[in-house]
Design a protein around this motif. Structure first.
Motif, PDB file in Angstrom:
ATOM      1  N   GLN A 130       0.825  -1.203   0.000  1.00 30.24           N
ATOM      2  CA  GLN A 130       0.000   0.000   0.000  1.00 30.24           C
ATOM      3  C   GLN A 130       0.863   1.259   0.000  1.00 30.24           C
ATOM      4  N   THR A 134      -0.021   3.834  -3.841  1.00 28.91           N
ATOM      5  CA  THR A 134      -0.969   4.641  -3.058  1.00 28.91           C
ATOM      6  C   THR A 134      -2.157   5.149  -3.859  1.00 28.91           C
ATOM      7  N   VAL A 137      -6.697   2.956  -2.583  1.00 32.12           N
ATOM      8  CA  VAL A 137      -6.711   2.602  -1.159  1.00 32.12           C
ATOM      9  C   VAL A 137      -7.416   1.256  -0.991  1.00 32.12           C
TER      10      VAL A 137
END
Length: 411
Positions: A130, A134, A137
């Motif tokens: 993550q 990015t 989400v």
């Protein structure tokens, strides 16, 4: 007799469902519905275990569980939330029943530890994914990631697994230093630091200082003092964007004093949200977003930016009353007074971390912390039995004759 492997599979399944697999957004609805189903099944499976009397943590766990159901009364009387809505709302908090499940399943302590560590590594891998990707989400409640405090701040859920791994490997460093233990600790330490959450850093820092100052050899104490001084000087003098962001946020909070948002939120929820005498004792109950109660909470979130998660254990008191708080107080007291083997002090450290986080985080009411907490409490019970030679520790598990402490009361 149910196979032990089956219990292990169920245990892993429960950890995944209650944490919604690190709050995996694409399957959020599925996990929410699964949690409700799991709650009713787990309640039916463990309800007779509420007759247990012996054990250090059974009483506080029972107080907390009872507080959920007693709080249904004020939610019905003062918020017009029907019983089924309240039961559905209780489901995310019902991970406390996992403690009773573990007593029934009697899963070997080494298996539980390995399971928690494996999930910690899974969380670490997902966090790194993550962090580097990015744009979408996938985990947690944020809609997007923004630069905050000098870094793209990703508040990754399932924090309990991360802290468990941190304290587990920290404990390994106390008696005999091994490079592999330090290398195993560092990724989780970096993961925690990259989230730039001051209370997390404070909690781990205080416990690490205690660990090296009180529970370690003299050379480790000296090393700890040197490391602390270096970190303190670095914190106050560096222009590193992340550290500077933490300093600025802290200074801003100090300057606001009475206007600090968490104090305003706590004051509102304690004195203005509900002024019925019953709610001061039993709480307001878990809120269902389909009821007027839930819509009130949602309105406060959206319009006033008041979030119960920001006020720590006060949230537990607002929802579930004094029994919930008293249950936690008993857990904290017992964690200080009960002796366990030195090589299992990480269990105490995890509980103390929850205590520190109780002031400003969701640690007391979040499954991401809670499923690990109840697992730690179960391991704590076993550690106490081991400390007092009441239980034999073998790779195959525990001898049944030494587990009579958890026999149901004959009342």
């Amino acid at each position: 007799m149910i196979n032990k492997k089956f219990y292990l599979v169920v245990y892993v399944f429960l950890l995944i469902v209650y944490t919604r697999f690190f709050e995996f957004r694409p399957a959020e609805t599925l996990f929410i519905r699964s949690t409700v189903l799991v709650f009713f099944v787990l309640l039916a499976f463990t309800i007779r275990r509420l007759t247990y009397e012996k054990g250090h943590f059974i009483k506080p766990i029972k107080l907390i569980i009872f507080s959920f159901f007693l709080a249904i009364i004020p939610s019905a009387l003062f918020w017009s939330q029907d019983i089924f809505q309240s039961l559905v709302a209780i489901a995310p908090y019902s991970y406390f029943l996992l403690f009773l499940f573990l007593i029934e399943a009697r899963i070997n302590k080494d298996v539980i530890i390995k399971t928690l560590l494996v999930l910690a590594y899974v969380g670490l891998i997902l966090f790194l994914y993550q962090f580097f990707f990015t744009t979408t989400v996938l985990f947690g409640g944020k809609e997007e990631f923004l630069e905050d405090r000098g870094v793209i701040r990703i508040l990754f859920p399932g924090e309990g697994f991360t802290f468990f791994a941190l304290f587990y490997y920290l404990n390994k460093l106390s008696k005999k230093f091994k490079l592999k233990h330090l290398l195993l600790l560092l990724p989780f330490l970096v993961m925690m630091l990259m989230q730039v959450t001051r209370i997390y850093i404070l909690a781990f820092g205080l416990i690490a200082i205690y660990h090296f100052m009180i529970k370690s050899k003299v050379k480790y104490r000296i090393g700890g003092i040197i490391i602390f001084l270096v970190c303190y000087l670095y914190y106050n003098n560096t222009e590193n964007a992340i550290v500077k962001g933490i300093r600025d946020a802290t200074e801003n909070d100090v300057e606001q004093k009475e206007d600090y948002i968490r104090l305003i939120e706590a004051e509102y929820f304690l004195y203005e949200f509900s002024n019925h005498t019953t709610t001061y004792l039993l709480g307001n109950g878990a809120y269902n977003y389909n009821s007027s109660y839930g819509k009130k909470i949602l309105s406060l979130n959206e319009n006033e930016h008041f979030f119960l998660e920001d006020i720590g254990i006060v949230k537990g008191y607002i929802l579930f009353g004094i029994l919930f708080v008293f249950g936690y107080i008993l857990i904290f007291i017992k964690s200080f007074t009960i002796k366990i083997p030195h090589n299992q002090l990480y269990l105490k450290y995890y509980i103390w971390m929850i205590l520190i986080l109780s002031f400003t985080t969701r640690a007391n009411t979040s499954a991401g912390f809670g499923v690990v907490l109840v697992s730690v409490l179960y391991l704590f019970e076993l550690a106490y039995l081991e400390q007092n030679n009441l239980i034999e520790t073998k790779s195959t598990g525990m001898l049944k004759r030494n587990f009579k402490q958890y026999s149901p009361s004959k009342t």
